[in-house]
Design a protein around this motif. Structure first.
Motif, PDB file in Angstrom:
ATOM      1  N   UNK A 176       0.701  -1.263  -0.049  1.00  0.00           N
ATOM      2  CA  UNK A 176      -0.009   0.232   0.123  1.00  0.00           C
ATOM      3  C   UNK A 176       0.998   1.275   0.010  1.00  0.00           C
ATOM      4  N   UNK A 177       1.942   1.206   0.829  1.00  0.00           N
ATOM      5  CA  UNK A 177       2.778   2.322   0.753  1.00  0.00           C
ATOM      6  C   UNK A 177       3.567   2.671  -0.411  1.00  0.00           C
ATOM      7  N   UNK A 178       3.948   1.778  -1.122  1.00  0.00           N
ATOM      8  CA  UNK A 178       4.609   1.861  -2.482  1.00  0.00           C
ATOM      9  C   UNK A 178       3.521   2.064  -3.395  1.00  0.00           C
ATOM     10  N   UNK A 179       2.457   1.636  -3.609  1.00  0.00           N
ATOM     11  CA  UNK A 179       1.463   1.957  -4.357  1.00  0.00           C
ATOM     12  C   UNK A 179       1.071   3.514  -4.398  1.00  0.00           C
ATOM     13  N   UNK A 180       0.996   4.046  -3.156  1.00  0.00           N
ATOM     14  CA  UNK A 180       0.622   5.354  -3.064  1.00  0.00           C
ATOM     15  C   UNK A 180       1.715   6.370  -3.524  1.00  0.00           C
ATOM     16  N   UNK A 181       3.038   5.789  -2.836  1.00  0.00           N
ATOM     17  CA  UNK A 181       4.171   6.719  -3.517  1.00  0.00           C
ATOM     18  C   UNK A 181       4.353   6.697  -4.921  1.00  0.00           C
ATOM     19  N   UNK A 182       3.988   5.649  -5.745  1.00  0.00           N
ATOM     20  CA  UNK A 182       3.830   5.723  -6.939  1.00  0.00           C
ATOM     21  C   UNK A 182       3.001   6.711  -7.592  1.00  0.00           C
ATOM     22  N   UNK A 207      10.127   5.066 -12.784  1.00  0.00           N
ATOM     23  CA  UNK A 207      11.107   3.975 -12.657  1.00  0.00           C
ATOM     24  C   UNK A 207      12.059   4.114 -12.027  1.00  0.00           C
ATOM     25  N   UNK A 208      12.910   5.183 -12.218  1.00  0.00           N
ATOM     26  CA  UNK A 208      14.401   5.428 -11.352  1.00  0.00           C
ATOM     27  C   UNK A 208      14.082   5.409 -10.211  1.00  0.00           C
ATOM     28  N   UNK A 209      13.081   6.619  -9.685  1.00  0.00           N
ATOM     29  CA  UNK A 209      13.055   7.045  -8.414  1.00  0.00           C
ATOM     30  C   UNK A 209      12.651   5.644  -7.596  1.00  0.00           C
ATOM     31  N   UNK A 210      11.691   4.766  -7.811  1.00  0.00           N
ATOM     32  CA  UNK A 210      10.941   3.748  -7.357  1.00  0.00           C
ATOM     33  C   UNK A 210      12.202   2.604  -7.056  1.00  0.00           C
ATOM     34  N   UNK A 214      13.404   5.071  -3.759  1.00  0.00           N
ATOM     35  CA  UNK A 214      12.446   4.841  -2.845  1.00  0.00           C
ATOM     36  C   UNK A 214      11.806   3.677  -2.460  1.00  0.00           C
ATOM     37  N   UNK A 215      11.619   2.693  -3.456  1.00  0.00           N
ATOM     38  CA  UNK A 215      11.172   1.457  -3.109  1.00  0.00           C
ATOM     39  C   UNK A 215      11.586   0.834  -1.904  1.00  0.00           C
ATOM     40  N   UNK A 216      12.980   0.425  -1.986  1.00  0.00           N
ATOM     41  CA  UNK A 216      13.923  -0.237  -0.860  1.00  0.00           C
ATOM     42  C   UNK A 216      13.941   0.767   0.134  1.00  0.00           C
ATOM     43  N   UNK A 217      14.124   2.152   0.125  1.00  0.00           N
ATOM     44  CA  UNK A 217      14.348   2.765   1.231  1.00  0.00           C
ATOM     45  C   UNK A 217      13.145   2.922   2.072  1.00  0.00           C
ATOM     46  N   UNK A 218      12.031   3.358   1.636  1.00  0.00           N
ATOM     47  CA  UNK A 218      10.886   3.270   2.283  1.00  0.00           C
ATOM     48  C   UNK A 218      10.385   2.002   2.986  1.00  0.00           C
ATOM     49  N   UNK A 219      10.607   0.835   2.235  1.00  0.00           N
ATOM     50  CA  UNK A 219      10.502  -0.371   2.965  1.00  0.00           C
ATOM     51  C   UNK A 219      11.121  -0.819   4.063  1.00  0.00           C
ATOM     52  N   UNK A 220      12.439  -0.359   3.731  1.00  0.00           N
ATOM     53  CA  UNK A 220      13.300  -0.627   5.075  1.00  0.00           C
ATOM     54  C   UNK A 220      13.003   0.287   6.170  1.00  0.00           C
ATOM     55  N   UNK A 221      12.502   1.655   5.817  1.00  0.00           N
ATOM     56  CA  UNK A 221      12.126   2.506   6.932  1.00  0.00           C
ATOM     57  C   UNK A 221      10.895   1.742   7.860  1.00  0.00           C
ATOM     58  N   UNK A 222       9.774   1.421   7.032  1.00  0.00           N
ATOM     59  CA  UNK A 222       8.597   0.603   7.549  1.00  0.00           C
ATOM     60  C   UNK A 222       9.097  -0.576   8.231  1.00  0.00           C
ATOM     61  N   UNK A 223       9.949  -1.368   7.772  1.00  0.00           N
ATOM     62  CA  UNK A 223      10.475  -2.568   8.353  1.00  0.00           C
ATOM     63  C   UNK A 223      11.135  -2.280   9.887  1.00  0.00           C
ATOM     64  N   UNK A 277       7.549  -3.931  -2.999  1.00  0.00           N
ATOM     65  CA  UNK A 277       7.351  -2.287  -3.340  1.00  0.00           C
ATOM     66  C   UNK A 277       7.579  -1.854  -4.594  1.00  0.00           C
ATOM     67  N   UNK A 278       8.628  -2.501  -5.415  1.00  0.00           N
ATOM     68  CA  UNK A 278       8.820  -1.887  -6.704  1.00  0.00           C
ATOM     69  C   UNK A 278       7.696  -1.852  -7.639  1.00  0.00           C
ATOM     70  N   UNK A 279       7.143  -3.175  -7.354  1.00  0.00           N
ATOM     71  CA  UNK A 279       5.939  -3.736  -8.451  1.00  0.00           C
ATOM     72  C   UNK A 279       4.524  -2.823  -7.975  1.00  0.00           C
ATOM     73  N   UNK A 280       4.603  -2.510  -6.755  1.00  0.00           N
ATOM     74  CA  UNK A 280       3.544  -1.694  -6.349  1.00  0.00           C
ATOM     75  C   UNK A 280       3.459  -0.432  -6.726  1.00  0.00           C
ATOM     76  N   UNK A 281       4.556   0.166  -6.661  1.00  0.00           N
ATOM     77  CA  UNK A 281       4.896   1.607  -6.780  1.00  0.00           C
ATOM     78  C   UNK A 281       4.677   1.836  -8.563  1.00  0.00           C
ATOM     79  N   UNK A 282       5.256   0.848  -9.346  1.00  0.00           N
ATOM     80  CA  UNK A 282       5.158   0.927 -10.813  1.00  0.00           C
ATOM     81  C   UNK A 282       3.759   0.641 -11.249  1.00  0.00           C
ATOM     82  N   UNK A 283       2.917  -0.009 -10.533  1.00  0.00           N
ATOM     83  CA  UNK A 283       1.514  -0.057 -10.772  1.00  0.00           C
ATOM     84  C   UNK A 283       0.826   1.132 -10.338  1.00  0.00           C
TER      85      UNK A 283
END
Length: 376
Positions: A176-182, A207-210, A214-223, A277-283
């Motif tokens: 959800x986080x990655x989707x909203x960031x995308x 594509x480049x940002x996520x 952003x994809x892995x960085x925000x995921x790591x922050x949430x984790x 997160x990458x897939x959700x952000x791209x979607x």
């Protein structure tokens, strides 16, 4: 004539004496009005508070008498408490000795030397903590190396359990986080790029940002906030209950049993969460690009494949195990540092989250510099 000011205590004023009779305890004090008593006493020039008629007095009653004395002194008068028995006088003096002072002096202003000393102490403390963290990291890595040599030492059940807690249960919030960031990137990017007629480049932006950052960085922050704090709380609770000391008494290594499964679970699952997160952000970006710019999913996919280097995805995945190692080591280390009280547990849990997020961001910056230098 005595005047009842409460069902349990009576008040009378005569010959500059304010006389209290009856019972003065916590059940009575809460229903008394000191302003009314003071108004009646000062109106007749009272200078003595006679409590010889009080049959019972507790700490609340003693505080009430001292509060009356203080209020009168504040108004420029004075009153003496008389008639107390030996026990009552001892109680009143004990309460008086523990009252907070009326005028608390302000804390002394710190000189530049004091600020320098405080900075030095904090720096030394941070240095000691850094050394301890590196030592704990070395101990964990050595334990993992020993498990590689002797695989039977691995707690497979614990590893699978933590993989589920860290990875599977975190999929909804990460996706959800990655989707909203995308969505946000596509919306804000389209608003800016439209001014230059370059709307189609929003695909490259997303594509480049996520994929890269952003994809892995925000995921790591949430984790770090979700799982790192859970590691600290779980191990810290065991430390408070002296379960870790019991393990050592039984000849069991807490690092092997508690730390290694958690760290390995993070290192296994964080790359998977990063991929999700990458897939959700791209979607999310593709959906908003379609709605806002009219870029169809087919065009989005074609430009994504043709213009995005696979190394953008690779850079994000390379970071994932290092982020996982940082979060796991800090979370478990802070849990081991918990003392014997709940306040320590809360403080260490908060420290774990803040330090993990800070170190993840620092590591991400170092990786960005490194990949920029090597040209990736």
């Amino acid at each position: 004539m005595p005047k009842s000011i409460n069902g349990s205590v009576q008040l009378s004023v005569a010959d500059a004496r304010l006389t209290l009779t009856g019972r003065l305890d916590i059940g009575v004090v809460g229903r008394l009005d000191p302003h009314a008593i003071l108004a009646q006493g000062q109106g007749q020039g009272v200078s003595v508070l006679d409590i010889a008629g009080l049959s019972q007095i507790d700490t609340a009653g003693a505080w009430f008498l001292l509060d009356l004395e203080r209020r009168i002194a504040t108004r420029g008068g004075s009153i003496a408490i008389e008639g107390a028995s030996a026990v009552q006088a001892q109680l009143i003096e004990r309460v008086r000795a523990n009252l907070a002072p009326d005028d608390i002096p302000p804390p002394p202003r710190k000189s530049p030397v004091d600020h320098l000393e405080e900075f030095g102490r904090k720096t030394a403390s941070a240095g000691r903590k850094s050394v301890e963290l590196i030592s704990f990291l070395g101990q964990t890595v050595a334990t993992i190396a020993g498990i590689v040599v002797h695989p039977k030492r691995l707690r497979l059940t614990s590893l699978v359990h933590h993989c589920q807690e860290v990875g599977l249960n975190a999929v909804p919030i990460v996706a959800l986080m990655a989707f909203l960031i995308g969505v946000v990137l596509a919306f804000q990017g389209s608003a800016q790029l439209r001014q230059f007629g370059a709307e189609v480049f929003v695909v490259d932006l997303i594509a480049i940002s996520i994929l890269r950052e952003l994809g892995i960085l925000l995921t790591a922050i949430i984790v770090a906030g979700r799982s790192g704090s859970a590691f600290t709380a779980a191990i810290g609770s065991m430390k408070m209950r002296e379960e870790i000391d019991a393990m050592r008494t039984l000849g069991l290594d807490p690092v092997t049993i508690l730390v290694v499964p958690r760290v390995l679970a993070l290192m296994i699952m964080l790359p998977a969460l990063g991929l999700i997160a990458d897939v959700s952000g791209l979607v999310g970006g593709a959906l908003m690009s379609w709605i806002e710019l009219g870029v169809s999913p087919a065009v989005f996919q074609s430009r994504l494949v043709s213009n995005t280097d696979v190394w953008h995805f690779g850079v994000g995945m390379i970071k994932a195990p290092f982020f996982a190692l940082i979060i796991g080591i800090i979370g478990c280390y802070e849990g081991m540092m918990v003392g014997g009280d709940a306040e320590s547990l809360g403080r260490m849990t908060s420290t774990s989250v803040v330090l993990s997020i800070f170190m993840v961001i620092v590591m991400d910056a170092l990786f960005s510099i490194f990949f920029a230098v090597v040209g990736v």
